[in-house]
Design a protein around this motif. Structure first.
Motif, PDB file in Angstrom:
ATOM      1  N   ALA A  49      31.427  36.246  41.410  1.00  0.00           N
ATOM      2  CA  ALA A  49      30.115  36.188  40.466  1.00  0.00           C
ATOM      3  C   ALA A  49      30.452  37.541  39.458  1.00  0.00           C
ATOM      4  O   ALA A  49      29.985  37.327  38.309  1.00  0.00           O
ATOM      5  CB  ALA A  49      28.946  36.616  41.228  1.00  0.00           C
ATOM      6  N   ILE A  50      30.946  38.588  39.711  1.00  0.00           N
ATOM      7  CA  ILE A  50      31.081  39.759  38.728  1.00  0.00           C
ATOM      8  C   ILE A  50      32.182  39.273  37.739  1.00  0.00           C
ATOM      9  O   ILE A  50      31.959  39.506  36.632  1.00  0.00           O
ATOM     10  CB  ILE A  50      31.733  40.848  39.672  1.00  0.00           C
ATOM     11  CG1 ILE A  50      30.583  41.511  40.315  1.00  0.00           C
ATOM     12  CG2 ILE A  50      32.154  42.211  38.757  1.00  0.00           C
ATOM     13  CD1 ILE A  50      30.998  42.535  41.536  1.00  0.00           C
ATOM     14  N   ILE A  51      33.371  38.586  38.148  1.00  0.00           N
ATOM     15  CA  ILE A  51      34.284  38.043  37.083  1.00  0.00           C
ATOM     16  C   ILE A  51      33.674  37.203  36.264  1.00  0.00           C
ATOM     17  O   ILE A  51      33.569  37.251  34.975  1.00  0.00           O
ATOM     18  CB  ILE A  51      35.455  37.726  37.906  1.00  0.00           C
ATOM     19  CG1 ILE A  51      36.229  38.952  38.618  1.00  0.00           C
ATOM     20  CG2 ILE A  51      36.446  37.240  36.721  1.00  0.00           C
ATOM     21  CD1 ILE A  51      37.208  38.313  39.362  1.00  0.00           C
ATOM     22  N   THR A  52      32.842  36.346  36.775  1.00  0.00           N
ATOM     23  CA  THR A  52      32.327  35.181  35.954  1.00  0.00           C
ATOM     24  C   THR A  52      31.295  35.703  34.770  1.00  0.00           C
ATOM     25  O   THR A  52      31.235  35.448  33.849  1.00  0.00           O
ATOM     26  CB  THR A  52      31.653  34.112  36.840  1.00  0.00           C
ATOM     27  OG1 THR A  52      32.518  33.569  37.601  1.00  0.00           O
ATOM     28  CG2 THR A  52      31.050  33.071  35.839  1.00  0.00           C
ATOM     29  N   GLN A  53      30.217  36.725  35.180  1.00  0.00           N
ATOM     30  CA  GLN A  53      29.444  37.105  34.219  1.00  0.00           C
ATOM     31  C   GLN A  53      29.710  38.282  33.408  1.00  0.00           C
ATOM     32  O   GLN A  53      28.920  38.613  32.554  1.00  0.00           O
ATOM     33  CB  GLN A  53      28.090  37.586  35.219  1.00  0.00           C
ATOM     34  CG  GLN A  53      28.297  38.897  35.915  1.00  0.00           C
ATOM     35  CD  GLN A  53      26.954  39.317  36.776  1.00  0.00           C
ATOM     36  OE1 GLN A  53      26.163  38.275  37.020  1.00  0.00           O
ATOM     37  NE2 GLN A  53      26.643  40.538  36.687  1.00  0.00           N
ATOM     38  N   VAL A 100      49.978  36.981  43.662  1.00  0.00           N
ATOM     39  CA  VAL A 100      48.772  35.954  43.827  1.00  0.00           C
ATOM     40  C   VAL A 100      47.458  36.489  43.256  1.00  0.00           C
ATOM     41  O   VAL A 100      47.226  37.733  43.720  1.00  0.00           O
ATOM     42  CB  VAL A 100      48.593  35.586  45.355  1.00  0.00           C
ATOM     43  CG1 VAL A 100      47.596  34.518  45.723  1.00  0.00           C
ATOM     44  CG2 VAL A 100      50.260  35.002  45.791  1.00  0.00           C
ATOM     45  N   GLY A 101      46.931  35.771  42.447  1.00  0.00           N
ATOM     46  CA  GLY A 101      45.469  36.253  42.013  1.00  0.00           C
ATOM     47  C   GLY A 101      44.683  34.967  41.646  1.00  0.00           C
ATOM     48  O   GLY A 101      45.101  33.761  41.668  1.00  0.00           O
ATOM     49  N   GLY A 102      43.327  35.342  41.205  1.00  0.00           N
ATOM     50  CA  GLY A 102      42.525  34.213  41.179  1.00  0.00           C
ATOM     51  C   GLY A 102      41.441  34.067  42.259  1.00  0.00           C
ATOM     52  O   GLY A 102      41.486  34.713  43.358  1.00  0.00           O
ATOM     53  N   PRO A 103      40.440  33.161  41.914  1.00  0.00           N
ATOM     54  CA  PRO A 103      39.517  32.863  42.891  1.00  0.00           C
ATOM     55  C   PRO A 103      39.914  32.326  44.017  1.00  0.00           C
ATOM     56  O   PRO A 103      40.940  31.697  44.211  1.00  0.00           O
ATOM     57  CB  PRO A 103      38.385  32.043  42.139  1.00  0.00           C
ATOM     58  CG  PRO A 103      39.288  31.448  41.266  1.00  0.00           C
ATOM     59  CD  PRO A 103      40.352  32.319  40.785  1.00  0.00           C
ATOM     60  N   GLY A 104      39.001  32.588  45.467  1.00  0.00           N
ATOM     61  CA  GLY A 104      39.408  31.667  46.620  1.00  0.00           C
ATOM     62  C   GLY A 104      40.510  32.598  47.011  1.00  0.00           C
ATOM     63  O   GLY A 104      40.532  33.853  47.081  1.00  0.00           O
ATOM     64  N   LYS A 106      40.922  36.539  33.168  1.00  0.00           N
ATOM     65  CA  LYS A 106      39.826  36.596  34.139  1.00  0.00           C
ATOM     66  C   LYS A 106      40.236  35.363  35.444  1.00  0.00           C
ATOM     67  O   LYS A 106      40.049  35.543  36.381  1.00  0.00           O
ATOM     68  CB  LYS A 106      38.461  36.382  33.786  1.00  0.00           C
ATOM     69  CG  LYS A 106      37.915  37.563  32.950  1.00  0.00           C
ATOM     70  CD  LYS A 106      36.370  37.701  32.762  1.00  0.00           C
ATOM     71  CE  LYS A 106      35.881  36.345  32.271  1.00  0.00           C
ATOM     72  NZ  LYS A 106      34.489  36.422  32.093  1.00  0.00           N
ATOM     73  N   GLU A 107      40.727  34.386  34.880  1.00  0.00           N
ATOM     74  CA  GLU A 107      40.812  33.180  35.711  1.00  0.00           C
ATOM     75  C   GLU A 107      42.182  33.531  36.875  1.00  0.00           C
ATOM     76  O   GLU A 107      42.206  32.745  37.724  1.00  0.00           O
ATOM     77  CB  GLU A 107      41.179  32.124  35.163  1.00  0.00           C
ATOM     78  CG  GLU A 107      42.619  31.943  34.413  1.00  0.00           C
ATOM     79  CD  GLU A 107      42.443  32.548  33.068  1.00  0.00           C
ATOM     80  OE1 GLU A 107      43.441  32.330  32.053  1.00  0.00           O
ATOM     81  OE2 GLU A 107      41.358  33.059  32.532  1.00  0.00           O
ATOM     82  N   THR A 108      42.881  34.753  36.593  1.00  0.00           N
ATOM     83  CA  THR A 108      43.895  35.097  37.550  1.00  0.00           C
ATOM     84  C   THR A 108      43.419  36.222  38.173  1.00  0.00           C
ATOM     85  O   THR A 108      44.372  36.832  39.112  1.00  0.00           O
ATOM     86  CB  THR A 108      45.086  35.278  36.651  1.00  0.00           C
ATOM     87  OG1 THR A 108      44.949  36.376  35.839  1.00  0.00           O
ATOM     88  CG2 THR A 108      45.468  34.080  35.754  1.00  0.00           C
ATOM     89  N   HIS A 132      42.407  49.339  40.604  1.00  0.00           N
ATOM     90  CA  HIS A 132      41.003  48.724  40.764  1.00  0.00           C
ATOM     91  C   HIS A 132      41.120  47.673  39.803  1.00  0.00           C
ATOM     92  O   HIS A 132      41.167  47.835  38.517  1.00  0.00           O
ATOM     93  CB  HIS A 132      40.106  49.835  40.675  1.00  0.00           C
ATOM     94  CG  HIS A 132      40.170  51.047  41.670  1.00  0.00           C
ATOM     95  ND1 HIS A 132      40.225  50.624  43.080  1.00  0.00           N
ATOM     96  CD2 HIS A 132      40.164  52.263  41.582  1.00  0.00           C
ATOM     97  CE1 HIS A 132      40.414  51.790  43.675  1.00  0.00           C
ATOM     98  NE2 HIS A 132      40.404  52.906  42.991  1.00  0.00           N
ATOM     99  N   LEU A 133      40.031  46.660  40.360  1.00  0.00           N
ATOM    100  CA  LEU A 133      39.475  45.721  39.405  1.00  0.00           C
ATOM    101  C   LEU A 133      38.350  46.158  38.396  1.00  0.00           C
ATOM    102  O   LEU A 133      37.700  46.747  39.115  1.00  0.00           O
ATOM    103  CB  LEU A 133      39.154  44.473  40.043  1.00  0.00           C
ATOM    104  CG  LEU A 133      38.383  43.310  39.205  1.00  0.00           C
ATOM    105  CD1 LEU A 133      39.347  42.739  38.292  1.00  0.00           C
ATOM    106  CD2 LEU A 133      37.860  42.282  40.032  1.00  0.00           C
ATOM    107  N   ARG A 134      38.450  46.163  37.236  1.00  0.00           N
ATOM    108  CA  ARG A 134      37.437  47.016  36.410  1.00  0.00           C
ATOM    109  C   ARG A 134      36.927  45.790  35.464  1.00  0.00           C
ATOM    110  O   ARG A 134      37.789  44.945  34.742  1.00  0.00           O
ATOM    111  CB  ARG A 134      38.196  48.101  35.507  1.00  0.00           C
ATOM    112  CG  ARG A 134      38.323  49.120  36.242  1.00  0.00           C
ATOM    113  CD  ARG A 134      39.359  50.277  35.738  1.00  0.00           C
ATOM    114  NE  ARG A 134      38.960  50.262  34.340  1.00  0.00           N
ATOM    115  CZ  ARG A 134      38.516  51.239  33.669  1.00  0.00           C
ATOM    116  NH1 ARG A 134      38.000  52.191  34.238  1.00  0.00           N
ATOM    117  NH2 ARG A 134      38.495  51.345  32.216  1.00  0.00           N
TER     118      ARG A 134
END
Length: 1202
Positions: A608-612, A642-646, A698-700, A724-726
């Motif tokens: 949700a954070i990445i999407t918005q 390896v990256g991305g959702p799920g 963002k998709e990765t 960190h993810l920012r």
């Protein structure tokens, strides 16, 4: 089929002798029937018809269950005349033999009159009865094969609140148990012989299931989860094999199935329960096989000792429904010489209420047996506890030979005893639950709350009371009582308390405790936290850890996240378990090195954070020596991440390059150390190199794991770092639309908020009224509007009639400033909040409709009729935590513009310390260039630590030497402010020199006195009273050359003593230095390349100027302001032990007599006339820090101690 009581013309219909609220019509259908509808008609040829009625159903003619059509609605609308037929289809068909219709209201000009028809069909069932000692054992042989969907279904009814319905197990000794405990059904799944319950497979559903009515139960096993369904309510229980490798399936546990009880299997005792089931089961089906039917056919796989019928004891219960409810029974006409006794069972949710009262006729007293705080009281004696749990509790009051005893729940409960000085016998009447009106029965007095709940098994002197005779008015008296049924409702079983809120209840309502959930409201629906760091920032907060609830009232839980607000952009920082530069250590027998990263946020919140967010990034760095990274874009990569959702996907690009490119940043920029390769490390050199940059797609994101494949060759060395993810830019906060006409609007799909709906948004307008939002249904609606320039109105209808909530503002709302609205509607109440004003609330009807049913489009900024539209801006519109994209819809809608400027009118005050608010299309920012501060809101001091050799010289524009006026650097007024911390004295704090050999200096004397040579001074030190010094006003500070902080290298214009002090430099901290609009310290630290500033010696930026940097510092903290303004530095600390600290000095010089700033002026040329200057005499300062005549200051130089 149908059963009809419609009579031929002229035959009339049913009409009781008395038309009152105690009449009913009962129909025996002859057998259990699947009932789907009822129809009514008035009595033929008369004015007699019903306008409202209740329906009740029963299998035995006793223990009736009231039918509820929808929500809490129990009444059916009847007829409007004697001839028309009104039919009602039952939303939930009923299986019963007996139907009872109870008139509620009828034609006021006639009597109760009725013709009735019921619709339904034959119902087949296989029933088996258990008496607590009987059981059925099914041996499912051969062993059932595993299926994609497996299920067990059954129906049961019982009067006992505990007992095991079903237990099943297999060769592996995995087991499944359905157990009734305190009226709730538990599903327990166990693995092997262990007694430990798999907590992920322990669920509870249902309530008050011991009501002697049939209840449906289904257990379904899917590939990833279990479903438990009780009476159409379903609980979903995750059961993923990759998370639980020892998970079991229904097929694994179903080799044996035990129903009721069994003592033959030792594993049965492992269930840990000795309570066998007493009651009836119906249609027990496993994967389509009716096991009761197998037992009837005496199948060899089935053994047991049961009866194939359902024998039920008849317990007649009563429901006390209202404060007017009571039951009056005759007392004992001839009291026993040994005493008296009264017994009963009750169940309730209320903590207080009268159970029984009677007079003591021979002693003029009264006995009360009542509940208070969920405990039983008899006069001042008590026993028992938690008696408002909805379960049946027995009470017996017994008087024997001078001893009075109250017993609760028999042998398993508690007793209390008393020995009154007089015998206790019942009077002529016993009152249960309450009292009649005082004028009709003065002998009954109730000082307590009335009882609301159910009673049964009333006994007087060990004789059970026949409540059917009471119902037929053949014994006793009663009012507002429902006999032969228990109408208790578990209002908590529907889980109206959201987000883990705990539910408690009374007879008529429920309450949610939200104290530990992070949510608020009557049902714990609305989050108390903001949805992003951006939202926190624009409430005036600074950097720190905050709870973020990314979906507001949605299912994702709030989590603690660090918000970095030090820059113009506001960053959400999601941390993980390894952000350090990590050297790769070779592992014997492994050709690759892998690293996994666990984030502090849960998966749903990360997504949700990445999407918005508008932008996300993550640093990825690889340092290498003889260690290749990707090697070639054509072949398989040596390393990947390896990256991305799920679970993420394999990524073969490196930071700074696009996905799928199998390149590094230098490969795109054609700057790699070896042009033949696309990464620096792929050159495979013996010198250290690195490939680093930011991942921004963002998709990765985020990076979940890293695999390095060339780390074990001889001579290979490498290290990696994953930051960190920012993320920054909350797309929801500034999403806005401008409505420039009353007829313009935006439309969206229907809003679905049947049980809970929260709506929040910001608006600004110059209009006095307009509709913000509207959504209609056939009858229901929801609307929020500006009803006047000072009032907001929230209105809706869920079928109970319109309900309105209003908030009145203390000032006009059409002021073209942003205002925030938060509205919520749930099954219990509606609330409306405007800005930070207290919320207004309205309670919902206790037993009304609760579902909001809408079917039209959702209109924003207007209505379907295009009337009363809104003119202005709406921003950050969220419905149940979901943001509506106003800007995208506005781009394709005439009359509506995307975005809305004009934020500084509302948020400009956030810019501090002379910072200026700057408008942006979708936000605002603070311009800190005229301020000595920096940061998002110009609230962070720019501070530096000085050494004796440190010097900062800021050079002003050199004047035109041909001009005598020197207009560019001739100032009629100066503003100077600074803060410092030091232990040095004497010390030169600031020096300003001019081309005309004038100077201004601020010095610290040995005793901490601040010495200036001013023309006119207005001084405030710390927070003490201000002092004024009036001097000449006919001079000006001409041709300013430079401003120096720290050591002054060119001090030829100063007298020897001052020159000596200036050459010593300054040791300590200087902060927030401002000369008019010039901040020399800020220029030296942050803009040295673009500013006319020269720095010599060591200069280190620090937080030493902050008064909160070190609360235990040994140096004193002060504040000094000179001029007409307030001190620019807040927070005062003092310590008499030492000099030093933070001192704010404001110096303002003017030419007229109105000038109020301090300054030091020294002139080598020209003369200067004093006009009664207040000077400091030598005796006032016995220890002068500066050279000069002991006879005092010269005519050209005046000194002042502050």
């Amino acid at each position: 089929t149908s059963v009809s009581l419609f009579l031929p013309p002229g035959a009339g219909g049913w009409s009781p002798l008395s038309s009152d609220g105690y009449q009913w019509l009962e129909v025996d259908l002859g057998e259990r029937t699947h009932i789907t509808a009822v129809a009514t008609q008035g009595r033929y040829g008369s004015s007699d018809w019903l306008t409202a009625y209740l329906l009740m159903f029963s299998d035995t003619g006793h223990n009736w269950r009231q039918y509820r059509q929808e929500d809490s609605i129990d009444a059916f609308p009847g007829n409007t005349n004697a001839d028309s037929v009104v039919q009602h289809k039952l939303q939930h068909p009923v299986i019963a033999r007996y139907v009872r219709l109870i008139p509620l209201d009828w034609n006021p000009n006639g009597r109760i009159g009725l013709r009735l028809e019921t619709y339904g069909c034959h119902y087949n069932s296989d029933v088996v009865s258990f008496d607590g000692r009987s059981s059925l054992l099914f041996r499912l042989s051969p062993r059932p094969r595993q299926m994609a969907l497996e299920s067990i279904s059954l129906k049961f009814k019982t009067l006992w609140n505990s007992g095991i319905l079903l237990h099943a197990e297999g060769h592996s000794e995995h087991s499944l148990t359905l157990e009734l405990e305190k009226g709730k059904l538990l599903l327990l799944l166990r693995k092997g012989k262990t007694l430990q319950i798999l907590t992920h497979h322990l669920v509870s559903l249902g309530s008050l299931l011991d009501d002697q009515h049939w209840h449906d139960v289904t257990v379904e096993h899917h590939s990833t989860h279990l479903n438990l369904t009780v009476d159409k309510n379903t609980l979903w229980c995750a059961h993923r094999h990759h998370k639980h490798p020892h998970g079991v399936t229904v097929a694994q546990v179903l080799q044996y199935k035990i129903v009721g009880a069994d003592r033959a299997l030792g594993s049965w005792r492992s269930v840990g329960s000795h309570r066998n089931f007493k009651g009836c089961l119906e249609n027990l089906v496993y994967n389509g096989v009716n096991l009761v039917d197998l037992a009837k056919q005496e199948d060899q796989r089935v053994t047991g000792n049961v009866t194939f019928s359902c024998s039920e004891p008849v317990f007649v219960a009563m429901t006390f429904t209202s404060p007017e409810s009571f039951l009056c029974l005759p007392g004992v006409t001839e009291p026993s010489s040994t005493g008296a006794s009264v017994g009963l069972q009750f169940r309730t949710w209320n903590k207080a209420g009268l159970l029984l009262t009677f007079d003591l006729p021979k002693h003029g007293g009264t006995v009360w047996l009542y509940l208070s705080r969920a405990r039983l009281h008899l006069q001042i004696h008590k026993s028992g506890s938690a008696l408002n749990d909805g379960q049946w509790h027995s009470v017996e009051l017994m008087s024997r030979r001078g001893h009075l005893t109250v017993t609760v729940d028999g042998d398993e409960g508690a007793s209390a005893h008393a020995s009154p000085s007089f015998p206790v016998t019942t009077g002529s009447q016993l009152f249960f639950g309450g009292c009649p009106p005082e004028d009709s029965s003065p002998e009954c007095l109730n000082p307590f709350r009335v009882f609301q709940g159910c009673m049964r098994l009333l006994a007087v002197d060990d004789q059970l009371v026949d409540l059917i005779m009471v119902q037929q008015r053949m014994m006793g008296n009663y009012s507002h009582l429902q006999i032969d049924m228990c109408g208790i409702i578990d209002r908590c079983s529907l889980s109206h308390c959201e987000h883990g809120g705990s539910c408690s209840q009374s007879w008529s309502t429920f309450h949610c405790n939200c104290s530990t959930t992070g949510y608020s409201g009557a049902t714990c629906h609305s989050s108390i936290y903001e949805q992003s760091c951006e939202a926190y920032k624009h409430k005036g907060n600074t950097s720190g850890y905050y709870y973020i609830d990314v979906d507001g009232s949605g299912p994702i839980r709030p989590q603690l996240i660090y918000c970095d607000m030090t820059e113009d952009k506001t960053w959400m920082v999601i941390q993980h378990n390894n952000t350090e530069l990590t050297r790769v250590q070779p592992s014997p027998g492994r050709n690759q090195h892998s690293a996994h990263f666990e984030y502090s946020s849960e998966e749903e919140q990360l997504a949700a954070i990445i999407t918005q967010s508008e932008h996300c990034e993550q640093e990825l760095t690889y340092h290498c020596r003889k260690s290749r990274l990707l090697n070639t874009p054509d072949g398989p990569p040596l390393s990947w991440w390896v990256g991305g959702p799920g679970g993420g996907q394999v990524q073969t690009h490196w930071a700074g390059a696009p996905p799928g490119s199998q390149r590094c940043a230098c490969g795109l920029q054609e700057s790699c150390v070896d042009p033949k390769h696309h990464c620096n490390c792929d050159a495979d050199r013996t010198e250290w190199a690195n490939d680093s940059g930011l991942l921004t797609h963002k998709e990765t994101l985020p990076v979940r794991s890293l695999v390095l494949g060339d780390v074990h060759r001889p001579g290979s060395e490498s290290a990696y770092k994953v930051g960190h993810l920012r993320c920054h830019g909350d797309k929801n906060v500034w999403n806005a639309a401008f409505f420039d006409k009353e007829t313009s609007y935006l439309h969206f799909p229907t809003f679905h908020g049947e049980l809970s709906a929260d709506i929040s948004f910001l608006f600004k307008t110059t209009s006095s009224s307009g509709v913000f939002l509207e959504n209609l249904g056939i009858k229901d609606f929801i609307r929020i509007e500006l009803s006047s320039s000072t009032e907001v109105l929230f209105s809706f209808d869920v079928g109970n009639g319109p309900l309105e909530v209003r908030v009145e503002a203390g000032s006009p709302l059409n002021d073209d400033r942003w205002h925030r609205i938060r509205a919520e509607r749930n099954v219990k109440e509606a609330s409306l909040r405007l800005d930070e004003l207290p919320a207004a609330t309205q309670e919902a009807p206790a037993d009304g409709h609760i579902h909001l049913q809408l079917n039209s489009q959702l209109f924003i900024g207007g209505t379907a009729s295009r009337q009363k539209g809104f003119r202005g801006c709406i921003r950050s519109l969220q419905l149940n935590g979901v943001t509506l994209d106003l800007e995208e819809r506005a781009k394709i809608t005439p009359g509506v513009q995307a975005g809305c400027p004009g934020h500084c009118s509302s948020y400009g005050s956030l810019c501090q310390n002379q910072g200026r608010c700057v408008e942006r299309p979708d936000s605002f920012s603070c311009n800190c260039s005229p301020s000595a501060y920096t940061g998002a809101f110009c609230d962070r001091e720019v501070s530096a630590s000085f050494k004796p050799g440190t010097s900062i010289s800021y050079t002003f524009e050199e004047p035109n030497r041909s001009s005598s006026a020197l207009p560019d650097t001739t100032l009629r007024a100066e503003n100077i402010s600074l803060s410092f911390r030091t232990s040095q004295s004497p010390a030169l704090l600031l020096y300003v020199g001019s081309h005309r050999r004038e100077y201004l200096a601020l010095l610290l004397n040995k005793h901490g006195e601040h010495r200036v040579l001013p023309v006119c001074v207005c001084v405030c030190i710390d927070q003490n009273a201000r002092e004024d010094f009036n001097v000449t006003s006919d001079v000006e500070f001409n041709a300013i050359r430079s401003l120096v902080l720290g050591r002054v290298h060119n001090s030829g214009d100063l007298d020897p003593e001052l020159s000596r002090i200036a050459s010593l430099g300054f040791t300590g901290c200087l902060s927030a230095v401002l000369f008019n609009s010039v901040s020399p310290l800020k220029a030296a630290l942050l803009h040295q390349d673009t500013s006319p500033v020269i720095v010599t010696g060591p200069l280190v930026q620090s937080i030493c100027g902050s008064t909160s940097a070190n609360p235990y510092a040994a140096e004193t903290t002060h504040h000094l302001s000179v001029g007409t303004g307030q001190p620019l530095v807040n927070a005062v600390r003092s310590d008499s032990a030492l000099i030093g600290g933070v001192i704010a000095v404001v110096i303002f010089v003017v030419l007229s007599a109105l000038a109020v700033m301090a300054r030091v002026l020294y002139r080598r040329k020209g003369t200067f006339q004093s006009q009664e200057v207040k000077t400091v005499k030598p005796e006032d300062s016995p220890e002068l820090a500066f050279g000069g005549s002991q006879n005092g200051p010269s005519e050209h130089q005046k000194e002042y101690f502050i």
